[in-house]
Design a protein around this motif. Structure first.
Motif, PDB file in Angstrom:
ATOM      1  N   PRO A  35     -53.017   3.862  54.056  1.00  0.00           N
ATOM      2  CA  PRO A  35     -53.203   5.285  54.376  1.00  0.00           C
ATOM      3  C   PRO A  35     -53.794   6.031  53.180  1.00  0.00           C
ATOM      4  CG  PRO A  35     -50.891   4.801  53.981  1.00  0.00           C
ATOM      5  CD  PRO A  35     -51.592   3.487  53.979  1.00  0.00           C
ATOM      6  N   VAL A  36     -54.446   7.145  53.465  1.00  0.00           N
ATOM      7  CA  VAL A  36     -55.097   7.949  52.429  1.00  0.00           C
ATOM      8  C   VAL A  36     -54.483   9.345  52.440  1.00  0.00           C
ATOM      9  CG1 VAL A  36     -57.273   8.938  51.623  1.00  0.00           C
ATOM     10  CG2 VAL A  36     -57.243   6.647  52.637  1.00  0.00           C
ATOM     11  N   ILE A  37     -54.090   9.826  51.267  1.00  0.00           N
ATOM     12  CA  ILE A  37     -53.559  11.180  51.146  1.00  0.00           C
ATOM     13  C   ILE A  37     -54.733  12.137  50.963  1.00  0.00           C
ATOM     14  CG2 ILE A  37     -52.104  12.741  49.805  1.00  0.00           C
ATOM     15  CD1 ILE A  37     -50.358  10.385  49.078  1.00  0.00           C
ATOM     16  N   VAL A  38     -54.960  12.982  51.956  1.00  0.00           N
ATOM     17  CA  VAL A  38     -56.057  13.943  51.914  1.00  0.00           C
ATOM     18  C   VAL A  38     -55.666  15.168  51.102  1.00  0.00           C
ATOM     19  CG1 VAL A  38     -57.588  15.373  53.318  1.00  0.00           C
ATOM     20  CG2 VAL A  38     -56.873  13.114  54.151  1.00  0.00           C
ATOM     21  N   SER A  39     -54.418  15.607  51.262  1.00  0.00           N
ATOM     22  CA  SER A  39     -53.915  16.780  50.565  1.00  0.00           C
ATOM     23  C   SER A  39     -52.413  16.621  50.387  1.00  0.00           C
ATOM     24  CB  SER A  39     -54.222  18.049  51.369  1.00  0.00           C
ATOM     25  OG  SER A  39     -53.663  19.188  50.756  1.00  0.00           O
ATOM     26  N   PRO A  40     -51.881  16.978  49.210  1.00  0.00           N
ATOM     27  CA  PRO A  40     -52.524  17.597  48.045  1.00  0.00           C
ATOM     28  C   PRO A  40     -53.210  16.557  47.173  1.00  0.00           C
ATOM     29  CG  PRO A  40     -50.204  17.303  47.624  1.00  0.00           C
ATOM     30  CD  PRO A  40     -50.415  16.843  49.028  1.00  0.00           C
TER      31      PRO A  40
ATOM     32  N   GLU B 156     -44.453  26.735  50.274  1.00  0.00           N
ATOM     33  CA  GLU B 156     -44.590  25.773  51.366  1.00  0.00           C
ATOM     34  C   GLU B 156     -45.701  24.793  51.013  1.00  0.00           C
ATOM     35  OE1 GLU B 156     -45.884  25.575  56.061  1.00  0.00           O
ATOM     36  OE2 GLU B 156     -44.695  27.283  55.353  1.00  0.00           O
ATOM     37  N   LEU B 157     -45.361  23.488  51.035  1.00  0.00           N
ATOM     38  CA  LEU B 157     -46.316  22.426  50.730  1.00  0.00           C
ATOM     39  C   LEU B 157     -46.553  21.592  51.976  1.00  0.00           C
ATOM     40  CD1 LEU B 157     -44.777  21.237  47.341  1.00  0.00           C
ATOM     41  CD2 LEU B 157     -46.696  22.807  47.661  1.00  0.00           C
ATOM     42  N   SER B 158     -47.744  21.033  52.083  1.00  0.00           N
ATOM     43  CA  SER B 158     -48.091  20.190  53.225  1.00  0.00           C
ATOM     44  C   SER B 158     -48.782  18.935  52.725  1.00  0.00           C
ATOM     45  CB  SER B 158     -49.006  20.947  54.197  1.00  0.00           C
ATOM     46  OG  SER B 158     -49.453  20.078  55.231  1.00  0.00           O
ATOM     47  N   CYS B 159     -48.226  17.786  53.074  1.00  0.00           N
ATOM     48  CA  CYS B 159     -48.861  16.505  52.736  1.00  0.00           C
ATOM     49  C   CYS B 159     -49.596  16.010  53.977  1.00  0.00           C
ATOM     50  CB  CYS B 159     -47.827  15.482  52.294  1.00  0.00           C
ATOM     51  SG  CYS B 159     -48.559  13.910  51.767  1.00  0.00           S
TER      52      CYS B 159
ATOM     53  N   ARG C 273     -43.036  16.869  60.984  1.00  0.00           N
ATOM     54  CA  ARG C 273     -44.064  15.837  61.055  1.00  0.00           C
ATOM     55  C   ARG C 273     -44.927  16.059  62.296  1.00  0.00           C
ATOM     56  NH1 ARG C 273     -44.606  10.000  59.578  1.00  0.00           N
ATOM     57  NH2 ARG C 273     -45.840   8.998  61.203  1.00  0.00           N
ATOM     58  N   ARG C 274     -46.238  15.989  62.091  1.00  0.00           N
ATOM     59  CA  ARG C 274     -47.174  16.191  63.192  1.00  0.00           C
ATOM     60  C   ARG C 274     -48.331  15.220  63.051  1.00  0.00           C
ATOM     61  NH1 ARG C 274     -49.643  22.078  63.828  1.00  0.00           N
ATOM     62  NH2 ARG C 274     -50.597  21.452  61.845  1.00  0.00           N
TER      63      ARG C 274
ATOM     64  N   ILE D  65     -51.669  12.655  59.718  1.00  0.00           N
ATOM     65  CA  ILE D  65     -50.226  12.904  59.747  1.00  0.00           C
ATOM     66  C   ILE D  65     -49.912  14.002  58.738  1.00  0.00           C
ATOM     67  CG2 ILE D  65     -47.931  11.877  59.515  1.00  0.00           C
ATOM     68  CD1 ILE D  65     -49.271   9.144  59.903  1.00  0.00           C
ATOM     69  N   GLU D  66     -49.157  14.988  59.163  1.00  0.00           N
ATOM     70  CA  GLU D  66     -48.793  16.100  58.288  1.00  0.00           C
ATOM     71  C   GLU D  66     -47.273  16.165  58.165  1.00  0.00           C
ATOM     72  OE1 GLU D  66     -49.317  20.976  57.895  1.00  0.00           O
ATOM     73  OE2 GLU D  66     -50.079  19.884  59.648  1.00  0.00           O
TER      74      GLU D  66
END
Length: 398
Positions: free
Chosen positions: A239-244, A259-262, A299-300, A310-311
């Motif tokens: 998997p690849v982490i797009v953000s942060p 508020e943080l979002s991975c 999780r979404r 995936i968030e």
């Protein structure tokens, strides 16, 4: 011509008996011998039953056996083998050897011999008994390779050897002293003494051990078996982490929320098997000092052109001075690999903030004073005089 005659003989025998004749067994010291059984590894202090499955199958397949035949199990000490009776700590029962319980000194090669008036067959098995204080559990385990998504069913093998059991069968994973319980959503199930994993994931890999107590001759003994589950992952990209972005610094003021979002990108078939979680200073959010002020969830999974995104959110209710330099990490993992992105919390510089506020306040004050002084000392203009023009030589009369 000779080949044709041999083939004809084989065909005749096969037709007469339904199958070709079995090849003769090799001879050694006037006795037929069989290949060695699989080695047996056990722990000291537990009840052990040694049997000879290959030896037994060969005798049954060749229909070898008679009422007058004898079975003798002995331990090979390099000279004359030690034999056993049906009593004591080590007992022979037909084609089985019972060790009640096993000791480290029981390790070695054991030979089972079948003999009648005209025939003799031997088989052998090697037993390793490890001391519990120095045992390497991997040596006691059976390798169990499976593919991701495959069903796994561990059967506690001692149940097939001991007829009388006392109490339930407990399952343990790795070095956790707490027995496994059926998981949420059916991730783990129990079927009698068996443990079932409906769809194996890489997180399921590890050492599984069943433990139970058995009764033999009204005496209780411990028995266990271990299985090393190896979940083989096909070649898929991690998997690849797009953000942060790794190394990002988040500035927040004292008392504010954050508020943080991975956001992670992976192949859609792997979305359900991809872990996305937050860590605080290397610990889970629930185990960290932020436990009372932070919550992860929401999780979404969303389909995008590159696959599935995936968030996973992390909400910190209030930022305090103690959060300065806190390391927060987003971790994602599936069978393709593992990725991490590390961010850092930083409080906004309060000195700079007050300088800005002060500069603005001074600027406003100067402006107000300037306006007041302007109004107060504004120069006054000359009063306008009333006048009229009179014609010369005019006469007034009253």
């Amino acid at each position: 011509m000779v080949c044709l005659e041999l083939m004809s003989a084989v065909v005749i025998v096969a037709c007469a008996y339904g199958q070709p004749p079995l090849p003769p067994l090799p001879m050694k010291d006037g006795c037929h011998y069989l290949d060695s059984e699989l080695e047996v590894v056990r722990m000291e202090g537990e009840a052990v039953i040694l049997n000879f499955p290959i030896f037994t199958r060969v005798l049954e397949k060749r229909k070898i056996g008679s009422p007058t035949a004898t079975y003798l199990i002995s331990k090979n000490n390099g000279t004359d083998g030690a034999t056993f009776r049906a009593e004591g700590r080590v007992q022979q029962h037909d084609k089985e050897l019972w060790l009640l319980p096993a000791r480290a000194s029981d390790s070695g090669e054991y030979i089972c011999t079948y003999r009648n008036e005209t025939y003799c067959v031997t088989g052998n098995i090697t037993l390793h008994v490890y001391e519990s204080s120095s045992v390497n559990m991997r040596k006691l385990s059976y390798g169990w390779p499976v593919a991701v998504g495959e069903e796994v069913k561990f059967s506690c093998q001692p149940l097939c050897c001991f007829n009388n059991t006392d109490g339930p069968v407990d399952w343990y994973k790795d070095s956790n002293p707490k027995a496994l319980q059926p998981g949420r959503g059916g991730s783990l199930r129990r079927d009698g003494g068996a443990l079932i994993i409906p769809a194996a994931m890489q997180s399921h890999a590890g050492l599984y051990t069943c433990r139970l107590k058995v009764l033999i001759n009204n005496q209780q003994y411990n028995v266990s078996r271990s299985f090393m589950l190896m979940v083989e992952a096909p070649n898929v990209p991690p998997p690849v982490i797009v953000s942060p972005l790794n190394g990002t610094i988040f500035e927040s003021s004292h008392g504010s929320g954050l508020e943080l979002s991975c956001q992670v990108l992976t192949e859609c078939p792997m979305a359900d098997f991809t872990l996305v979680t937050w860590l605080v200073n290397g610990q889970s959010v629930e185990s960290s000092y932020l436990d009372k002020r932070a919550l992860q969830g929401g999780r979404r999974v969303t389909g995008v052109s590159e696959g599935c995104r995936i968030e996973q959110r992390l909400v910190i209710a209030e930022i305090t001075d103690g959060d300065e330099k806190t390391e927060i990490k987003c971790v994602t993992e599936n069978k393709g690999g593992k990725r991490e992105a590390v961010i850092q919390l930083q409080l906004e510089d309060s000195t700079l903030t007050w300088l800005v506020v002060g500069a603005v306040a001074v600027s406003c004050l100067v402006t107000v004073v300037s306006i007041f002084l302007y109004v107060l000392f504004k120069p006054k203009g000359k009063k306008k005089m009333d006048y009229f023009l009179a014609r010369q030589n005019s006469t007034f009369s009253f």
